[in-house]
Scaffold this active site. Structure first.
Site, PDB file in Angstrom:
ATOM      1  N   CYS A   1     -35.414  49.468 -14.805  1.00 55.86           N
ATOM      2  CA  CYS A   1     -36.423  48.503 -14.362  1.00 55.86           C
ATOM      3  C   CYS A   1     -37.287  48.032 -15.521  1.00 55.86           C
ATOM      4  CB  CYS A   1     -37.281  49.093 -13.252  1.00 55.86           C
ATOM      5  SG  CYS A   1     -38.167  50.603 -13.699  1.00 55.86           S
TER       6      CYS A   1
ATOM      7  N   HIS B   1     -42.489  52.598 -11.904  1.00 54.53           N
ATOM      8  CA  HIS B   1     -41.563  51.493 -11.677  1.00 54.53           C
ATOM      9  C   HIS B   1     -42.133  50.222 -12.286  1.00 54.53           C
ATOM     10  CE1 HIS B   1     -38.404  49.161  -9.870  1.00 54.53           C
ATOM     11  NE2 HIS B   1     -39.255  48.439  -9.147  1.00 54.53           N
TER      12      HIS B   1
END
Length: 339
Positions: free
Chosen positions: A13, A296
């Site tokens: 990510c 994230h």
């Protein structure tokens, strides 16, 4: 076109968020979609840069795929594979720091598209990110060690000047330094503004004890003050908010809300020479949600055609209101000159 997600290849990510931001920057998009990069890469290959050009070629192909407008999402597998050959640390499917990845991508593209090789030199000081942030000792910037031009230097490279004054004889000296990313300290633990971070970055610093300078005029080590200013403002300026810090020998993440303007960011108070680029508009954001152990990355990007903001969460792309772009998860801010 330009609203294509990126498949998560397992803990990638950080890569996807940075690539989405880079692939939303109009001048860089135009450079790749026009094919100019092919010519620059061909020229550089004539002087032995074939290996360097592999990941630049993969980047160009990925950019094209993302702007075809034919897919909901595409896989960055080819780019990730060849980029990992150049930077083995990123070949592993583990979490990494988005700022470190960004620096390496800019370095790689710079080397591929210029005749004289240059190396981005992140100095290992004040290390404290998920995979350790790399800073310049005086300014917390990512710097280049040699001259030369490329699309990267044309768009992203600025110039700092450090005014150093010996506190004994008052002698003045200047030290220039190029930068592509400015790493800004966060002066508050709850709420502050981007201007507060900039003022903290550019405030004069006193060098004492082990940080003393060697004064040529005094002939020895002396206390000194150092003041940074911008002597060349880049077309696209990237701010790295230093959310990861050391406290009592432990690393922690600052969840401080940093309020940043969408338009009319005025850098003139920090610019020491006459520059055309003094006011900037926000065009992309890399966000980091979570803590040091688990987090994230996502991206907010302003579409160059529709002028709407979109959230890029790996393969998922969502239109968002302007109000959602102001988030306390902001980690990297991309601003483009309004001039």
């Amino acid at each position: 076109p330009g609203l294509t997600g990126l498949q998560n290849l397992e803990n990638t990510c950080y890569m996807n968020a940075v690539l989405q931001c880079l692939c939303s920057l109009t001048p860089l998009v135009q450079y790749f979609l026009s094919g100019r990069w092919n010519t620059a890469l061909h020229d550089s290959s004539q002087i032995g840069h074939q290996l360097i050009g592999e990941s630049a070629t993969a980047f160009g192909c990925l950019m094209s795929d993302m702007w075809l407008g034919e897919f909901d999402y595409v896989s960055p597998e080819a780019f990730h594979s060849v980029f990992g050959k150049r930077y083995p640390a990123f070949s592993k499917r583990t979490q990494h720091d988005a700022q470190e990845f960004l620096i390496c991508v800019l370095d790689d593209l710079h080397e591929a598209f210029k005749e004289v090789r240059a190396q981005l030199c992140p100095n290992l000081n004040d290390n404290a990110g998920p995979s350790q942030e790399r800073q310049s000792p005086a300014a917390g910037t990512s710097t280049r060690s040699s001259s030369g031009t490329s699309i990267i230097t044309e768009l992203f490279e600025g110039q700092l000047s450090y005014g150093i004054m010996c506190l004994t004889c008052r002698a003045l000296s200047d030290r220039p330094e190029s930068f592509t990313v400015l790493s800004l300290p966060i002066p508050s633990t709850r709420v502050c503004s981007l201007q507060d971070c900039l003022e903290c970055f550019f405030q004069p610093d006193t060098l004492t004890r082990n940080n003393q300078i060697h004064c040529y005029w005094c002939g020895g080590n002396q206390d000194a003050t150092v003041t940074a200013s911008i002597t060349k403002a880049p077309q696209i300026i990237i701010f790295h908010l230093k959310r990861f810090a050391w406290q009592d020998k432990n690393r922690r993440k600052l969840s401080t809300t940093v309020c940043y303007p969408f338009n009319d960011l005025d850098l003139s108070p920090y610019i020491s020479t006459s520059c055309y680029n003094t006011e900037y508009s926000l065009c992309a954001v890399v966000n980091h949600a979570g803590d040091l152990d688990y987090g994230h990355y996502t991206a907010f990007c302003k579409h160059s055609v529709t002028k709407h903001w979109y959230s890029f969460d790996d393969a998922q792309v969502t239109k968002i209101p302007d109000s959602a772009v102001q988030a306390d998860t902001a980690y990297l801010l991309f601003y483009i000159s309004q001039g």
